[in-house]
Design a protein around this motif. Structure first.
Motif, PDB file in Angstrom:
ATOM      1  N   TYR A   1       0.856  -1.182   0.000  1.00 17.49           N
ATOM      2  CA  TYR A   1       0.000   0.000   0.000  1.00 17.49           C
ATOM      3  C   TYR A   1       0.895   1.236   0.000  1.00 17.49           C
ATOM      4  N   ARG A   2       0.490   2.256  -0.729  1.00 14.71           N
ATOM      5  CA  ARG A   2       1.190   3.542  -0.690  1.00 14.71           C
ATOM      6  C   ARG A   2       0.185   4.646  -0.389  1.00 14.71           C
ATOM      7  N   ASP A   3       0.613   5.569   0.477  1.00 12.09           N
ATOM      8  CA  ASP A   3      -0.271   6.663   0.867  1.00 12.09           C
ATOM      9  C   ASP A   3      -0.136   7.830  -0.102  1.00 12.09           C
ATOM     10  N   SER A   4      -0.642   8.989   0.287  1.00 15.59           N
ATOM     11  CA  SER A   4      -0.651  10.145  -0.615  1.00 15.59           C
ATOM     12  C   SER A   4       0.744  10.699  -0.877  1.00 15.59           C
ATOM     13  N   PHE A   5       1.731  10.259  -0.098  1.00 14.34           N
ATOM     14  CA  PHE A   5       3.127  10.656  -0.335  1.00 14.34           C
ATOM     15  C   PHE A   5       3.927   9.498  -0.933  1.00 14.34           C
ATOM     16  N   ALA A   6       3.233   8.446  -1.335  1.00 13.37           N
ATOM     17  CA  ALA A   6       3.835   7.260  -1.967  1.00 13.37           C
ATOM     18  C   ALA A   6       4.745   6.488  -1.020  1.00 13.37           C
ATOM     19  N   VAL A   7       4.546   6.628   0.281  1.00 13.30           N
ATOM     20  CA  VAL A   7       5.318   5.844   1.253  1.00 13.30           C
ATOM     21  C   VAL A   7       4.810   4.406   1.214  1.00 13.30           C
TER      22      VAL A   7
ATOM     23  N   LEU B   1       4.236  11.471  13.801  1.00 16.90           N
ATOM     24  CA  LEU B   1       4.363  12.408  12.682  1.00 16.90           C
ATOM     25  C   LEU B   1       5.750  12.303  12.060  1.00 16.90           C
ATOM     26  N   THR B   2       5.836  12.662  10.786  1.00 18.64           N
ATOM     27  CA  THR B   2       7.120  12.597  10.104  1.00 18.64           C
ATOM     28  C   THR B   2       7.141  13.559   8.912  1.00 18.64           C
ATOM     29  N   ILE B   3       8.313  13.844   8.426  1.00 16.61           N
ATOM     30  CA  ILE B   3       8.526  14.602   7.189  1.00 16.61           C
ATOM     31  C   ILE B   3       9.968  14.414   6.755  1.00 16.61           C
ATOM     32  N   ILE B   4      10.217  14.398   5.446  1.00 15.91           N
ATOM     33  CA  ILE B   4      11.569  14.449   4.912  1.00 15.91           C
ATOM     34  C   ILE B   4      11.649  15.643   3.959  1.00 15.91           C
ATOM     35  N   PRO B   5      12.847  16.120   3.632  1.00 14.45           N
ATOM     36  CA  PRO B   5      12.958  17.346   2.809  1.00 14.45           C
ATOM     37  C   PRO B   5      12.571  17.167   1.355  1.00 14.45           C
ATOM     38  N   THR B   6      12.548  15.939   0.866  1.00 17.17           N
ATOM     39  CA  THR B   6      12.337  15.731  -0.570  1.00 17.17           C
ATOM     40  C   THR B   6      11.086  14.892  -0.798  1.00 17.17           C
ATOM     41  N   GLY B   7      11.252  13.661  -1.214  1.00 22.02           N
ATOM     42  CA  GLY B   7      10.123  12.777  -1.474  1.00 22.02           C
ATOM     43  C   GLY B   7      10.621  11.355  -1.629  1.00 22.02           C
ATOM     44  N   GLU B   8       9.707  10.444  -1.927  1.00 22.91           N
ATOM     45  CA  GLU B   8      10.048   9.027  -1.994  1.00 22.91           C
ATOM     46  C   GLU B   8      10.730   8.626  -3.293  1.00 22.91           C
ATOM     47  N   CYS B   9      10.338   9.252  -4.396  1.00 20.08           N
ATOM     48  CA  CYS B   9      10.824   8.810  -5.704  1.00 20.08           C
ATOM     49  C   CYS B   9      12.055   9.605  -6.126  1.00 20.08           C
ATOM     50  N   GLY B  10      13.024   8.917  -6.686  1.00 14.72           N
ATOM     51  CA  GLY B  10      14.242   9.566  -7.151  1.00 14.72           C
ATOM     52  C   GLY B  10      14.193  10.024  -8.594  1.00 14.72           C
ATOM     53  N   VAL B  11      13.065   9.817  -9.280  1.00 18.81           N
ATOM     54  CA  VAL B  11      12.922  10.231 -10.673  1.00 18.81           C
ATOM     55  C   VAL B  11      12.405  11.675 -10.694  1.00 18.81           C
ATOM     56  N   PRO B  12      13.181  12.620 -11.210  1.00 21.58           N
ATOM     57  CA  PRO B  12      12.793  14.039 -11.129  1.00 21.58           C
ATOM     58  C   PRO B  12      11.437  14.363 -11.743  1.00 21.58           C
ATOM     59  N   ALA B  13      10.989  13.607 -12.722  1.00 23.81           N
ATOM     60  CA  ALA B  13       9.701  13.891 -13.356  1.00 23.81           C
ATOM     61  C   ALA B  13       8.523  13.340 -12.560  1.00 23.81           C
ATOM     62  N   SER B  14       8.802  12.582 -11.519  1.00 27.24           N
ATOM     63  CA  SER B  14       7.737  11.998 -10.713  1.00 27.24           C
ATOM     64  C   SER B  14       7.060  13.055  -9.841  1.00 27.24           C
ATOM     65  N   ASP B  15       5.763  12.857  -9.579  1.00 23.59           N
ATOM     66  CA  ASP B  15       5.039  13.738  -8.664  1.00 23.59           C
ATOM     67  C   ASP B  15       5.557  13.604  -7.237  1.00 23.59           C
ATOM     68  N   PHE B  16       6.323  12.552  -6.976  1.00 20.19           N
ATOM     69  CA  PHE B  16       6.788  12.273  -5.620  1.00 20.19           C
ATOM     70  C   PHE B  16       8.293  12.488  -5.464  1.00 20.19           C
ATOM     71  N   TYR B  17       8.871  13.274  -6.372  1.00 20.17           N
ATOM     72  CA  TYR B  17      10.303  13.580  -6.305  1.00 20.17           C
ATOM     73  C   TYR B  17      10.597  14.513  -5.134  1.00 20.17           C
ATOM     74  N   CYS B  18       9.863  15.594  -5.034  1.00 24.26           N
ATOM     75  CA  CYS B  18      10.038  16.548  -3.931  1.00 24.26           C
ATOM     76  C   CYS B  18       8.681  17.035  -3.428  1.00 24.26           C
ATOM     77  N   ASP B  19       7.723  16.116  -3.316  1.00 23.10           N
ATOM     78  CA  ASP B  19       6.370  16.520  -2.929  1.00 23.10           C
ATOM     79  C   ASP B  19       6.244  16.863  -1.450  1.00 23.10           C
ATOM     80  N   GLN B  20       7.242  16.488  -0.630  1.00 24.11           N
ATOM     81  CA  GLN B  20       7.207  16.845   0.786  1.00 24.11           C
ATOM     82  C   GLN B  20       7.975  18.141   1.077  1.00 24.11           C
ATOM     83  N   THR B  21       8.618  18.688   0.070  1.00 25.39           N
ATOM     84  CA  THR B  21       9.521  19.819   0.288  1.00 25.39           C
ATOM     85  C   THR B  21       8.806  21.050   0.827  1.00 25.39           C
ATOM     86  N   ASP B  22       7.700  21.431   0.215  1.00 28.63           N
ATOM     87  CA  ASP B  22       6.995  22.627   0.674  1.00 28.63           C
ATOM     88  C   ASP B  22       6.554  22.484   2.124  1.00 28.63           C
ATOM     89  N   TRP B  23       6.043  21.317   2.473  1.00 30.05           N
ATOM     90  CA  TRP B  23       5.628  21.088   3.859  1.00 30.05           C
ATOM     91  C   TRP B  23       6.830  21.173   4.798  1.00 30.05           C
TER      92      TRP B  23
END
Length: 802
Positions: free
Chosen positions: A53-59, A751-773
């Motif tokens: 299962y993956r959540d809205s941040f693709a974890v 609670l948790t947060i990382i500076p970037t995102g789960e996916c390492g592919v720059p074109a992915s929606d999950f490359y840096c989707d946690q950054t703004d938060w």
């Protein structure tokens, strides 16, 4: 005319067509590595179906029914998101970066990384591993390799741009990552000790003491109440008696972190709360990968892992939570070796000439060319002086070459259910020494200095004579005698890379500790309320009030106020500094004035005597600079303050503060204009999250490799740090690589947060989707129960037997 017209039309068409074709090609190349998180897959070796299962941040939350299925799925899922990053780390640990990058830029890096002999250590670890761990590592590797086989034509864009395919992943490559982590923590010691050596030669011991730490003055300890029973100490009597006068002097390792836990008595939940944020380099993709591993009825653990590493490095299971900060152990020593003038392949040791081990390394370049280099080793380790342009032969003893088994520790931490099992797990975590914070569902909290602390004679930072075994390491401090705290009466434990224990501790740990500004602020906030909530923990992690500014600001303003020649703009800036609330917020001009003044003060005091070359080397080592300011403020004046270029007057610290302040105001005016409201800290203190290939401008633009810049507050001296190299002022490259808050009362409230995102592919929606938060100080839920995970799942993938 008609022919010309048609020619023009055709040319325009071809240009437009070529442009569109180029855009389509780039788009396809950029997107071809994006994984489909809903696509079911089949893998050889799977015994029973696995659900991801993956959540809205693709974890990913991976549910399996046995360990081999779990780790095979972990390898596959991790490769979906981070394959090129994994391959890059693999190449770094094996010294083979030159094979994929053009030219000879990485040849020296490859050679030095080979000198660390990380794969040799990994093979030693795997040879002693139990079968359960080996099966898990092999299953993980198989999962990675099956992903590569299934996606060989749709690999991430980096493989296409660089023109190569990833090699086969082996268990050894996972073990290598531990060695790389150990070196990453220790490498600044290596560079700093060379700088200290040059300073000692130029200025002598007495002046050198102003430039390095005075550990005796560091009074905030990680383990303030820890004492050893003197009857349990086995230490040669002369070990402490014959140390050099510089025994307590040293350097700081760049990496930092915070962790703390409070007992149920200090928690509004009535059960322990725990927090951890580890401070590392910030780039995209980030170093951490968020995962949740479940073997139904056997294992349930969530947290952070490193791409290429199968286990959860920091996180929690059903019973315990744990996190880490760097102890700052001095685990590198450098030795001056005497080389036989008649035979350069021999060195003098214990009244005899010994053979130097010579290894001839072949480094393959991209394109097929091979460069041959030579590595030389004494019994202590590699002769590293040639890497630093030092004419003498200097060898390096590094704890990373000693036996340790961090892989075992991680696997056992994932399964640990109480304090005793936790201690058993971390006792083999020797090459990557950490303060492990602990909290459990039984209401216990603790902190343990898990690591390898060498027992040796020596002062910890100067280059030691290597002609005898007098300064060789004789062992390591026994695990039971390492500092620790369990359920202290104060109701909390905390660490922030500060000094481990007081001077009564019989073993030398380090002189590399961070100054206590972060730990003092953390403890101040922990004691500010009788009981603390999860929200209070968030406030602490995000706090940017500076205890360093609290210490220096009064002396700064007192010295500036003595001048009767301030301009209108300087008086305005002085007022801003005087009325400042000491918060390093991005929208305030005061931090910009303070940090510039701090830097200019160092330059004005030290540059005249050091000269360009040595000063640049010294100033680039920010940890040395910080120690100098600490020593300066203890004395309030030094001979260093006198400018040797002005023979008719002796300058004081007050003179240097005023000079530096005036230069600061001139600089800010030139950079940001005459209006002080535009001098906001965030206008100059910014961070960009850059991909490793973002230094190639065309690739950066075509593939959108970077995010930012973002305006940020904080600094190296605040709990929420955004740190910059002193060689590149105010361009942030280091900070909290994660923020975690765990609630033992209800894991679903974590609670948790990382500076970037789960996916390492720059074109992915999950490359840096946690950054703004992350930049805004927000967190996302870290759900643990299957009910909430299924309820909040955005993606679902099944992995079945082929």
């Amino acid at each position: 005319m008609k022919i010309i017209k048609w020619i023009i039309i055709v040319l325009v068409f071809l240009i437009v067509f070529s442009g569109i074709a180029g855009l389509v090609f780039v788009h396809n190349l950029a997107h071809k590595g994006i994984p489909d998180y809903n696509q079911d897959v089949t893998l050889a070796g799977i015994k029973e179906p696995v659900t991801v299962y993956r959540d809205s941040f693709a974890v990913p939350h991976i549910y399996a029914k046995n360990s081999e299925d779990l780790y095979r799925a972990v390898g596959y899922v991790m490769a979906q998101d981070r394959l090129w990053q994994m391959d890059l780390i693999r190449r770094a640990t094996t010294g083979s970066l030159s094979e994929i990058f053009k030219g000879e830029e990485f040849v020296d890096d490859d050679l030095f990384l080979r000198a660390l002999r990380i794969p040799e250590k990994s093979r030693m670890v795997l040879d002693s591993a139990d079968q359960k761990m080996l099966k898990s590592l092999k299953a993980f590797s198989d999962g990675v390799n099956q992903f590569i086989e299934q996606h060989i034509n749709t690999l991430p864009f980096e493989f296409s741009v660089l023109g190569y395919r990833p090699g086969k992943w082996e268990p050894e490559h996972s073990a290598n990552i531990i060695g790389y982590m150990a070196w990453d923590l220790a490498r600044n010691t290596y560079s700093s000790e060379i700088t200290i050596y040059k300073l000692l030669n130029q200025f002598g011991e007495e002046k050198l003491m102003d430039l390095v730490p005075n550990v005796a003055e560091m009074k905030s300890y990680v383990y303030p109440d820890f004492k050893l029973d003197s009857g349990n100490i086995e230490l040669e009597s002369e070990l402490l008696d014959k140390l050099s006068p510089l025994k307590r002097l040293g350097l700081e390792v760049f990496h930092a972190s915070n962790n703390w836990a409070v007992s149920g008595e200090k928690s509004l939940t009535g059960m322990p709360l725990m927090a951890n944020d580890m401070h590392l380099g910030l780039s995209a993709p980030g170093i951490w990968y968020q995962m949740h591993h479940v073997i139904e009825g056997e294992l349930n653990v969530t947290g952070l892992t490193i791409p290429g590493e199968p286990g959860i490095v920091a996180g929690h299971n059903e019973k315990i939570a744990w996190g880490m900060t760097n102890i700052m152990v001095d685990d590198i020593d450098l030795y001056l070796e005497k080389i036989n003038p008649d035979n350069p392949d021999e060195y003098w040791f214990n009244n005899d000439w010994h053979k130097i081990e010579v290894r001839r390394e072949k480094i393959l370049l991209k394109g097929g060319e091979v460069i041959e280099k030579e590595l030389r080793f004494t019994h202590r380790g590699p002769i590293i002086s040639e890497f630093k342009d030092i004419p003498q032969s200097i060898s390096m003893r590094w704890i990373g070459n000693d036996y340790s088994n961090e892989l075992r520790s991680v696997f056992l931490l994932n399964e640990a259910g109480n304090w005793e099992e936790f201690k058993d797990a971390i006792k083999t975590f020797n090459a990557v020494s950490q303060n492990f914070v602990y909290a459990d569902v039984e209401g216990n909290i603790g902190l343990y200095a898990g690591g390898g602390i060498p027992i040796r004679k020596g002062n910890g930072f100067s280059i030691l004579p290597g002609e005898t075994d007098e300064f060789d390491w004789t062992g390591k401090v026994p695990f039971d005698e390492l500092p620790h705290s369990f359920n202290p009466s104060c109701g909390f434990v905390a660490s922030a890379n500060n000094k481990t224990v007081d001077e009564n501790y019989p073993y030398y740990i380090s002189t590399y500790f961070y100054h206590p500004y972060r730990i003092n602020r953390i403890r101040e906030l922990l004691m500010a309320k009788e009981k603390l909530s999860i929200r209070d923990f968030q406030v602490i992690q995000l706090d940017q009030k500076s205890k360093l500014a609290e210490k220096l600001r009064g002396d700064f303003t007192d010295a500036i106020e003595q001048s009767d020649g301030l301009t209108t703009l300087e008086n305005e800036a002085l007022q801003i500094l005087s009325e400042w609330n000491l918060n390093m917020s991005s929208d305030s001009p005061a931090p910009a004035i303070f940090e510039n003044l701090y830097m200019n003060l160092v330059i004005n005091i030290l540059h005249d005597e050091m000269g360009d070359e040595l000063f640049d080397e010294y100033f680039s080592n920010s940890n040395l600079v910080k120690n100098f300011i600490e020593n300066l403020w203890r004395k309030k004046d030094m001979d260093w303050c006198d400018d040797i270029n002005t023979s008719d007057v002796r300058e004081t610290l007050q003179d240097m503060i005023l000079k530096s302040f005036k230069e600061t105001i001139s600089s800010l005016e030139a950079q940001l204009g005459k209006k002080t409201r535009n001098w906001q800290w965030g206008n100059i203190h910014q961070i960009s999250l850059d991909h490793p290939m973002a230094n190639v401008a065309i690739l950066k633009k075509l593939f959108n490799l970077s995010r930012g810049p973002y305006e940020v507050g904080g600094s190296f001296h605040t709990v929420s740090p955004y740190t910059y190299p002193f060689s590149n002022l105010f361009v942030v490259d280091n900070g909290a690589s994660n923020r975690h808050i765990f609630s033992t009362a209800n894991w679903d409230e974590s609670l948790t947060i990382i500076p970037t995102g789960e996916c390492g592919v720059p074109a992915s929606d999950f490359y840096c989707d946690q950054t703004d938060w992350y930049i805004q100080g927000k967190y996302h839920a870290d759900y643990f129960s299957k009910e909430l995970i299924e309820e909040n799942a955005r993606y679902k993938m099944r992995i079945m037997a082929k």
